[in-house]
Motif scaffolding. Structure first.
Motif, PDB file in Angstrom:
ATOM      1  N   ASP A  36       0.816  -1.222   0.000  1.00  0.00           N
ATOM      2  CA  ASP A  36       0.000   0.000   0.000  1.00  0.00           C
ATOM      3  C   ASP A  36       0.849   1.270   0.000  1.00  0.00           C
ATOM      4  N   GLY A  37       1.927   1.256  -0.795  1.00  0.00           N
ATOM      5  CA  GLY A  37       2.750   2.451  -0.931  1.00  0.00           C
ATOM      6  C   GLY A  37       3.696   2.734   0.217  1.00  0.00           C
ATOM      7  N   HIS A  38       3.879   1.763   1.112  1.00  0.00           N
ATOM      8  CA  HIS A  38       4.774   1.931   2.257  1.00  0.00           C
ATOM      9  C   HIS A  38       5.836   0.828   2.246  1.00  0.00           C
ATOM     10  N   ALA A  39       7.106   1.229   2.395  1.00  0.00           N
ATOM     11  CA  ALA A  39       8.215   0.282   2.355  1.00  0.00           C
ATOM     12  C   ALA A  39       8.787   0.044   3.748  1.00  0.00           C
ATOM     13  N   VAL A  40       9.136  -1.216   4.011  1.00  0.00           N
ATOM     14  CA  VAL A  40       9.844  -1.607   5.231  1.00  0.00           C
ATOM     15  C   VAL A  40      11.221  -2.101   4.807  1.00  0.00           C
ATOM     16  N   HIS A  41      12.263  -1.487   5.343  1.00  0.00           N
ATOM     17  CA  HIS A  41      13.648  -1.668   4.905  1.00  0.00           C
ATOM     18  C   HIS A  41      14.432  -2.354   6.026  1.00  0.00           C
ATOM     19  N   GLU A  42      14.806  -3.615   5.804  1.00  0.00           N
ATOM     20  CA  GLU A  42      15.488  -4.402   6.843  1.00  0.00           C
ATOM     21  C   GLU A  42      16.849  -4.861   6.329  1.00  0.00           C
ATOM     22  N   THR A  43      17.911  -4.494   7.039  1.00  0.00           N
ATOM     23  CA  THR A  43      19.262  -4.896   6.645  1.00  0.00           C
ATOM     24  C   THR A  43      19.510  -6.334   7.096  1.00  0.00           C
ATOM     25  N   CYS A  44      19.875  -7.192   6.132  1.00  0.00           N
ATOM     26  CA  CYS A  44      20.045  -8.630   6.414  1.00  0.00           C
ATOM     27  C   CYS A  44      21.500  -9.031   6.610  1.00  0.00           C
ATOM     28  N   ALA A  45      22.421  -8.330   5.984  1.00  0.00           N
ATOM     29  CA  ALA A  45      23.846  -8.663   6.099  1.00  0.00           C
ATOM     30  C   ALA A  45      24.670  -7.426   5.775  1.00  0.00           C
ATOM     31  N   VAL A  46      25.830  -7.309   6.450  1.00  0.00           N
ATOM     32  CA  VAL A  46      26.744  -6.192   6.214  1.00  0.00           C
ATOM     33  C   VAL A  46      28.171  -6.737   6.173  1.00  0.00           C
ATOM     34  N   SER A  47      28.935  -6.288   5.182  1.00  0.00           N
ATOM     35  CA  SER A  47      30.352  -6.637   5.129  1.00  0.00           C
ATOM     36  C   SER A  47      31.138  -5.398   4.713  1.00  0.00           C
ATOM     37  N   VAL A  48      32.417  -5.366   5.100  1.00  0.00           N
ATOM     38  CA  VAL A  48      33.268  -4.220   4.788  1.00  0.00           C
ATOM     39  C   VAL A  48      34.507  -4.721   4.054  1.00  0.00           C
ATOM     40  N   ASP A  49      34.779  -4.101   2.904  1.00  0.00           N
ATOM     41  CA  ASP A  49      35.972  -4.417   2.117  1.00  0.00           C
ATOM     42  C   ASP A  49      36.853  -3.179   2.109  1.00  0.00           C
ATOM     43  N   ALA A  50      37.989  -3.243   2.773  1.00  0.00           N
ATOM     44  CA  ALA A  50      38.866  -2.078   2.891  1.00  0.00           C
ATOM     45  C   ALA A  50      40.242  -2.393   2.331  1.00  0.00           C
ATOM     46  N   THR A  51      40.825  -1.416   1.620  1.00  0.00           N
ATOM     47  CA  THR A  51      42.178  -1.601   1.101  1.00  0.00           C
ATOM     48  C   THR A  51      43.198  -1.675   2.238  1.00  0.00           C
ATOM     49  N   LEU A  52      42.809  -1.156   3.407  1.00  0.00           N
ATOM     50  CA  LEU A  52      43.691  -1.174   4.579  1.00  0.00           C
ATOM     51  C   LEU A  52      43.931  -2.587   5.087  1.00  0.00           C
ATOM     52  N   GLY A  53      42.913  -3.430   5.005  1.00  0.00           N
ATOM     53  CA  GLY A  53      43.005  -4.786   5.537  1.00  0.00           C
ATOM     54  C   GLY A  53      41.612  -5.288   5.853  1.00  0.00           C
ATOM     55  N   LYS A  54      41.533  -6.431   6.470  1.00  0.00           N
ATOM     56  CA  LYS A  54      40.241  -7.026   6.790  1.00  0.00           C
ATOM     57  C   LYS A  54      39.565  -6.268   7.937  1.00  0.00           C
ATOM     58  N   THR A  55      38.265  -6.021   7.780  1.00  0.00           N
ATOM     59  CA  THR A  55      37.485  -5.347   8.818  1.00  0.00           C
ATOM     60  C   THR A  55      36.429  -6.299   9.348  1.00  0.00           C
ATOM     61  N   GLN A  56      36.392  -6.451  10.660  1.00  0.00           N
ATOM     62  CA  GLN A  56      35.448  -7.371  11.302  1.00  0.00           C
ATOM     63  C   GLN A  56      34.477  -6.595  12.178  1.00  0.00           C
TER      64      GLN A  56
END
Length: 200
Positions: A36-56
């Motif tokens: 009905d024209g309304h959105a629900v936005h749920e984040t399911c997974a997040v990852s970080v890719d950095a040139t500095l090194g691995k981010t946890q």
């Protein structure tokens, strides 16, 4: 009800002591359900890719991300200004300036102030950092095929402070600027939940 899978990539460029400019790309897998024209936005997974090194990120980081709500028209042009997100401090209070600031919050529930980010850096080894962050992201794009939209992401609001660092040189004030990221939004057959979306 209709369902969409959103792959959202946001970019930060940090000027790090010793190392210079370092780019990190945060990729979020998001489930959007629309009715009905309304959105629900749920984040399911997040990852970080950095040139500095691995981010946890701590497991509680994902749980600390709020569910967002906004109007949805499903048109050919997409222009979404998402609500602000506060991590490591209480939304509505002043942004913290130090570790003992009254607005600091243990958002990821690991019994440490702020949110915990662990960097694995070849030169420095493992470095734990406690941070607070305020972000607001805007998506702009257009429909490129039936049920598919592509475009750019930009952090129109961004503030971050390192509350505590496991390495003395990384306690120094960093210049951090947002870059222009990308997104892909695709309608998926429902019903679907986060587990199904990320293939868990």
């Amino acid at each position: 009800m209709s369902f969409y899978a959103l792959t959202l990539r946001t970019i930060l460029i940090s000027n790090v002591p010793i190392l210079g400019d370092v780019q990190s790309v945060t990729e979020s897998q998001v489930l959007i359900s629309v009715q009905d024209g309304h959105a629900v936005h749920e984040t399911c997974a997040v990852s970080v890719d950095a040139t500095l090194g691995k981010t946890q990120l701590e497991t509680g980081f994902l749980e600390a991300l709020p569910t967002l709500y906004y109007p949805w028209d499903g048109g050919e042009e997409l222009d979404l200004l998402l609500d602000p997100i506060a991590m490591g401090y209480h939304m509505g209070q002043s942004f913290p300036t130090h570790l003992k600031h009254p607005s600091v919050k243990d958002s990821d529930s690991d019994e440490k102030p702020g949110v915990t980010i662990t960097l694995h850096i070849p030169i420095l080894g493992q470095v734990e950092m406690l941070v607070a962050q305020h972000t607001r992201t805007q998506l702009k794009g257009q429909q490129v095929a039936e049920g598919v939209w592509k475009g750019s992401t930009e952090m129109v609001e961004f503030e971050q402070i390192i509350l505590q660092s496991g390495h003395s040189r990384l306690k120094e004030v960093q210049t951090i600027r947002p870059g222009i990221g990308t997104f892909v939004l695709q309608q998926v057959q429902g019903p679907v939940d986060c587990t199904a979306l990320i293939g868990g």
